[in-house]
Each structure stands twice: as structure tokens, then as C-alpha cells.
Design a protein around this motif. Structure first.
Motif, PDB file in Angstrom:
ATOM      1  N   ALA A 229       0.813  -1.220   0.000  1.00  0.00           N
ATOM      2  CA  ALA A 229       0.000   0.000   0.000  1.00  0.00           C
ATOM      3  C   ALA A 229       0.844   1.266   0.000  1.00  0.00           C
ATOM      4  O   ALA A 229       0.406   2.306  -0.475  1.00  0.00           O
ATOM      5  N   MET A 230       2.058   1.153   0.558  1.00  0.00           N
ATOM      6  CA  MET A 230       2.920   2.334   0.662  1.00  0.00           C
ATOM      7  C   MET A 230       4.318   2.004   0.142  1.00  0.00           C
ATOM      8  O   MET A 230       5.292   1.979   0.896  1.00  0.00           O
ATOM      9  N   PRO A 231       4.440   1.742  -1.171  1.00  0.00           N
ATOM     10  CA  PRO A 231       5.760   1.414  -1.707  1.00  0.00           C
ATOM     11  C   PRO A 231       6.731   2.580  -1.509  1.00  0.00           C
ATOM     12  O   PRO A 231       6.327   3.734  -1.572  1.00  0.00           O
ATOM     13  N   MET A 232       7.997   2.242  -1.267  1.00  0.00           N
ATOM     14  CA  MET A 232       8.952   3.323  -1.020  1.00  0.00           C
ATOM     15  C   MET A 232       9.091   4.191  -2.264  1.00  0.00           C
ATOM     16  O   MET A 232       9.306   3.696  -3.362  1.00  0.00           O
ATOM     17  N   SER A 233       8.926   5.471  -2.093  1.00  0.00           N
ATOM     18  CA  SER A 233       9.086   6.440  -3.177  1.00  0.00           C
ATOM     19  C   SER A 233       9.408   7.756  -2.484  1.00  0.00           C
ATOM     20  O   SER A 233       8.522   8.431  -1.966  1.00  0.00           O
ATOM     21  N   LEU A 234      10.697   8.090  -2.447  1.00  0.00           N
ATOM     22  CA  LEU A 234      11.161   9.104  -1.497  1.00  0.00           C
ATOM     23  C   LEU A 234      10.536  10.477  -1.685  1.00  0.00           C
ATOM     24  O   LEU A 234      10.349  11.202  -0.723  1.00  0.00           O
TER      25      LEU A 234
ATOM     26  N   ARG B 259      -3.671   4.159   3.176  1.00  0.00           N
ATOM     27  CA  ARG B 259      -4.218   3.641   4.445  1.00  0.00           C
ATOM     28  C   ARG B 259      -5.254   2.567   4.170  1.00  0.00           C
ATOM     29  O   ARG B 259      -6.419   2.877   3.901  1.00  0.00           O
ATOM     30  N   THR B 260      -4.842   1.331   4.185  1.00  0.00           N
ATOM     31  CA  THR B 260      -5.753   0.200   4.028  1.00  0.00           C
ATOM     32  C   THR B 260      -5.826  -0.505   5.384  1.00  0.00           C
ATOM     33  O   THR B 260      -4.945  -0.307   6.232  1.00  0.00           O
ATOM     34  N   PRO B 261      -6.837  -1.345   5.590  1.00  0.00           N
ATOM     35  CA  PRO B 261      -6.878  -2.076   6.863  1.00  0.00           C
ATOM     36  C   PRO B 261      -5.584  -2.848   7.106  1.00  0.00           C
ATOM     37  O   PRO B 261      -5.050  -2.868   8.224  1.00  0.00           O
ATOM     38  N   GLY B 262      -5.057  -3.472   6.055  1.00  0.00           N
ATOM     39  CA  GLY B 262      -3.826  -4.252   6.214  1.00  0.00           C
ATOM     40  C   GLY B 262      -2.625  -3.384   6.541  1.00  0.00           C
ATOM     41  O   GLY B 262      -1.824  -3.712   7.428  1.00  0.00           O
ATOM     42  N   SER B 263      -2.470  -2.267   5.828  1.00  0.00           N
ATOM     43  CA  SER B 263      -1.293  -1.422   6.087  1.00  0.00           C
ATOM     44  C   SER B 263      -1.392  -0.794   7.478  1.00  0.00           C
ATOM     45  O   SER B 263      -0.393  -0.677   8.191  1.00  0.00           O
ATOM     46  N   LEU B 264      -2.602  -0.454   7.891  1.00  0.00           N
ATOM     47  CA  LEU B 264      -2.752   0.145   9.226  1.00  0.00           C
ATOM     48  C   LEU B 264      -2.459  -0.887  10.321  1.00  0.00           C
ATOM     49  O   LEU B 264      -1.869  -0.548  11.360  1.00  0.00           O
ATOM     50  N   ALA B 265      -2.823  -2.127  10.072  1.00  0.00           N
ATOM     51  CA  ALA B 265      -2.503  -3.182  11.052  1.00  0.00           C
ATOM     52  C   ALA B 265      -0.985  -3.381  11.121  1.00  0.00           C
ATOM     53  O   ALA B 265      -0.411  -3.541  12.217  1.00  0.00           O
ATOM     54  N   ASP B 266      -0.318  -3.370   9.967  1.00  0.00           N
ATOM     55  CA  ASP B 266       1.147  -3.487   9.961  1.00  0.00           C
ATOM     56  C   ASP B 266       1.785  -2.317  10.706  1.00  0.00           C
ATOM     57  O   ASP B 266       2.739  -2.487  11.474  1.00  0.00           O
ATOM     58  N   ILE B 267       1.268  -1.121  10.456  1.00  0.00           N
ATOM     59  CA  ILE B 267       1.831   0.065  11.113  1.00  0.00           C
ATOM     60  C   ILE B 267       1.661  -0.041  12.628  1.00  0.00           C
ATOM     61  O   ILE B 267       2.579   0.283  13.396  1.00  0.00           O
ATOM     62  N   ALA B 268       0.502  -0.529  13.064  1.00  0.00           N
ATOM     63  CA  ALA B 268       0.272  -0.675  14.518  1.00  0.00           C
ATOM     64  C   ALA B 268       1.288  -1.642  15.116  1.00  0.00           C
ATOM     65  O   ALA B 268       1.839  -1.398  16.197  1.00  0.00           O
ATOM     66  N   ARG B 269       1.541  -2.733  14.420  1.00  0.00           N
ATOM     67  CA  ARG B 269       2.522  -3.714  14.912  1.00  0.00           C
ATOM     68  C   ARG B 269       3.937  -3.085  14.959  1.00  0.00           C
ATOM     69  O   ARG B 269       4.674  -3.254  15.919  1.00  0.00           O
ATOM     70  N   ILE B 270       4.292  -2.348  13.921  1.00  0.00           N
ATOM     71  CA  ILE B 270       5.613  -1.698  13.884  1.00  0.00           C
ATOM     72  C   ILE B 270       5.735  -0.682  15.025  1.00  0.00           C
ATOM     73  O   ILE B 270       6.755  -0.631  15.725  1.00  0.00           O
TER      74      ILE B 270
ATOM     75  N   PHE C 158       6.978   6.225   5.935  1.00  0.00           N
ATOM     76  CA  PHE C 158       6.173   7.060   6.828  1.00  0.00           C
ATOM     77  C   PHE C 158       6.369   8.538   6.489  1.00  0.00           C
ATOM     78  O   PHE C 158       5.424   9.332   6.566  1.00  0.00           O
ATOM     79  N   LEU C 159       7.589   8.911   6.093  1.00  0.00           N
ATOM     80  CA  LEU C 159       7.820  10.312   5.739  1.00  0.00           C
ATOM     81  C   LEU C 159       7.067  10.673   4.460  1.00  0.00           C
ATOM     82  O   LEU C 159       6.592  11.798   4.299  1.00  0.00           O
ATOM     83  N   THR C 160       6.946   9.734   3.543  1.00  0.00           N
ATOM     84  CA  THR C 160       6.216  10.004   2.293  1.00  0.00           C
ATOM     85  C   THR C 160       4.706   9.975   2.500  1.00  0.00           C
ATOM     86  O   THR C 160       3.998  10.874   2.052  1.00  0.00           O
ATOM     87  N   TYR C 161       4.201   8.945   3.169  1.00  0.00           N
ATOM     88  CA  TYR C 161       2.741   8.731   3.234  1.00  0.00           C
ATOM     89  C   TYR C 161       2.109   9.337   4.492  1.00  0.00           C
ATOM     90  O   TYR C 161       0.891   9.446   4.576  1.00  0.00           O
ATOM     91  N   GLN C 162       2.969   9.676   5.437  1.00  0.00           N
ATOM     92  CA  GLN C 162       2.536  10.370   6.661  1.00  0.00           C
ATOM     93  C   GLN C 162       1.300   9.783   7.341  1.00  0.00           C
ATOM     94  O   GLN C 162       0.304  10.498   7.550  1.00  0.00           O
ATOM     95  N   PRO C 163       1.340   8.503   7.685  1.00  0.00           N
ATOM     96  CA  PRO C 163       0.253   7.962   8.504  1.00  0.00           C
ATOM     97  C   PRO C 163       0.306   8.607   9.889  1.00  0.00           C
ATOM     98  O   PRO C 163       1.332   9.171  10.272  1.00  0.00           O
ATOM     99  N   GLU C 164      -0.805   8.507  10.602  1.00  0.00           N
ATOM    100  CA  GLU C 164      -0.791   9.054  11.962  1.00  0.00           C
ATOM    101  C   GLU C 164       0.090   8.178  12.842  1.00  0.00           C
ATOM    102  O   GLU C 164      -0.050   6.961  12.845  1.00  0.00           O
ATOM    103  N   LEU C 165       1.001   8.807  13.575  1.00  0.00           N
ATOM    104  CA  LEU C 165       1.962   8.063  14.385  1.00  0.00           C
ATOM    105  C   LEU C 165       2.018   8.623  15.792  1.00  0.00           C
ATOM    106  O   LEU C 165       1.747   9.812  16.006  1.00  0.00           O
ATOM    107  N   SER C 166       2.435   7.780  16.717  1.00  0.00           N
ATOM    108  CA  SER C 166       2.632   8.221  18.103  1.00  0.00           C
ATOM    109  C   SER C 166       3.833   9.166  18.181  1.00  0.00           C
ATOM    110  O   SER C 166       4.675   9.216  17.265  1.00  0.00           O
ATOM    111  N   ALA C 167       3.939   9.848  19.315  1.00  0.00           N
ATOM    112  CA  ALA C 167       5.082  10.752  19.513  1.00  0.00           C
ATOM    113  C   ALA C 167       6.391   9.968  19.506  1.00  0.00           C
ATOM    114  O   ALA C 167       7.407  10.437  18.961  1.00  0.00           O
ATOM    115  N   VAL C 168       6.377   8.766  20.084  1.00  0.00           N
ATOM    116  CA  VAL C 168       7.600   7.940  20.105  1.00  0.00           C
ATOM    117  C   VAL C 168       8.022   7.607  18.673  1.00  0.00           C
ATOM    118  O   VAL C 168       9.197   7.731  18.303  1.00  0.00           O
TER     119      VAL C 168
END
Ligand SMILES: N[C@@H](CCC(=O)N[C@@H](CS)C(=O)NCC(=O)O)C(=O)O
Length: 221
Positions: free
Chosen positions: A110-115, A124-135, A172-182
Motif C-alpha cells: 500500500a505504501m511502496p517506497m518512493s522518497l 491507508r488500508t486495513p492491512g497497512s494500518l494493522a502493519d503500522i500498529a505492529r511496527i 512514513f515520511l512520504t505517506y505520513q500515517p498518523e503516528l505516536s510521539a515515540v
């Protein structure tokens, strides 16, 4: 004369190449670099030059390595500081590096690297969001347990675990999903690393005829 060659793909797209290149540079291997423009899958020149038909591919003093994690391990033989010195920390680092190497397919798709793509909010798909949560969970656990003393996963040293996650930071810098402060602080630290800055600089200088329209289309929104 260099002691071998590291083959990588187009820097703006090749997430796996970034991992191999970081490991080789951090270990200080004396190798020439060959950048092969990627065709978007099954690049004839990659097939011709490499053992596994993928980049990164490393030839060094008689050793031949494909698979980025194998390259990371090989580089850690030259520079053991690429893994944390403490045994439990090293075990944890190996486990999260292996999890990254083997998984997170939904995120990659869903978010191939493309600087330099204009894509904030996309992918933001259900699968990519689940992966992001795990990361994010892995990053938070690792930083909390082992990260004191510096901004990276295991503190002050940029280890193979950071290498494996570096292209995720780029995504994450390219697609800017919502992320925690950490996570945001970790992404900022990785982006600020000298070698990541160098990678972006070299990627920005790649010729326009290496661009792949499917990876460059603006999908912001
Ligand atoms: N599991 C491999 C994956 C390597 C990979 O898939 N590399 C991509 C580029 S990022 C590739 O070479 N694809 C073939 C091509 O584009 O021709 C690794 O860890 O190195």
C-alpha cells in the motif's frame, strides 16, 4: 582497488537496497557501487548481474550475498557493533529485524517506497494500518526497554535493527500515517542520520529517465 561490488537499485524506490547499502557503509566495507535502474519488477539487468535476481547483491572478497538480512549479518562479522552488545538485547534486535524481513507485506504494497512522491495521507488500508500498529508497538517496546542513551532503537548506536526499519521510516515520511510521539521522534532521528541524508541526496540526483510513473504519481489526499 575495491574488494568487491555492491549492486543496488534506483535509490528513490529500492527499499531493500537501502538496507544493504547502510550495512555495507556502516561496516566500512571497501566495495564499488553499481546502481541499476529498476524497471518496476523483473529488471533484466538485475537478473543478469545478481545471484537471486534481486538487489541488494554483494560480492566481497570471494563472498556472494543476496537477501538484505544476510548482508546485515555478514557486515556484523566485520563490525560487531551492528548488533547490540548485550545478549538479550541482541536477541531482541535479531527477532525484530527478522520480523521486518519476513513480513509487513500489506504495508509494502500500500505504501511502496518512493522518497519524493506527493502522497501524504495515501495508502491507508486495513492491512497497512494493522502493519503500522505492529511496527509502532515494536518500536515503542524496543525504545522503552533498550533505547536509553540515544535516539535509535537500541540507544546511541545505529544497528542492523534500525537498518531493517529505515525504509519503513522513509515510507512514513512520504505517506505520513498518523503516528505516536515515540514513532515520530524515532523517524526524525533516522532521517537525521548522516547516511540516510546521503541516501536522499543521491536519490534526488538520479536522472529523470529512471523514474517509474507508477511510483511517482501524486496521490496526496
Ligand atoms: N528478500 C530480498 C528482497 C529484495 C528485493 O525484492 N529487491 C527488489 C528491489 S527493492 C528487486 O530487486 N526486485 C527485482 C527487480 O526490481 O527487478 C532482500 O531482503 O534483499
Amino acid at each position: 582497488m575495491a574488494e568487491g561490488t555492491l549492486y543496488i537499485g534506483t535509490r528513490r524506490y529500492s527499499s531493500w537496497s537501502l538496507r544493504g547499502w547502510l550495512a555495507v557503509r556502516l561496516a566500512g566495507l571497501d566495495v564499488a557501487e553499481t546502481v541499476i535502474p529498476l524497471a518496476g519488477g523483473e529488471t533484466a539487468a538485475v537478473k543478469a548481474a545478481t545471484q537471486g535476481a534481486t538487489v541488494p547483491y554483494l560480492e566481497h572478497r570471494g563472498a556472494r550475498l543476496w537477501e538484505s538480512l544476510a548482508i546485515c549479518e555478514y557486515c556484523a562479522e566485520a563490525d560487531p557493533a551492528l548488533w547490540p552488545g548485550d545478549r538479550p538485547a541482541r536477541a531482541w534486535a535479531r527477532a525484530i529485524a527478522a520480523e521486518m524481513h519476513a513480513g509487513f507485506r500489506a504495508l509494502r504494497q500500500a505504501m511502496p517506497m518512493s522518497l519524493f512522491r506527493d502522497a501524504a495521507g495515501a495508502g491507508r488500508t486495513p492491512g497497512s494500518l494493522a502493519d503500522i500498529a505492529r511496527i509502532e508497538l515494536l518500536w515503542a517496546q524496543t525504545r522503552a526497554q533498550y533505547g536509553a542513551g540515544g535516539p535509535y532503537l537500541f540507544g546511541a548506536a545505529f544497528t542492523n535493527a534500525d537498518i531493517m526499519f529505515a525504509p519503513v521510516v522513509c515510507r512514513f515520511l512520504t505517506y505520513q500515517p498518523e503516528l505516536s510521539a515515540v514513532s515520530r521522534a524515532y523517524c526524525e532521528a533516522v532521517r537525521g542520520h548522516m547516511l540516510i541524508a546521503e541516501w536522499y541526496r543521491l536519490a534526488a540526483a538520479e536522472p529523470a529517465d529512471w523514474f517509474l510513473p507508477a511510483y511517482e504519481t501524486a496521490i496526496g489526499g
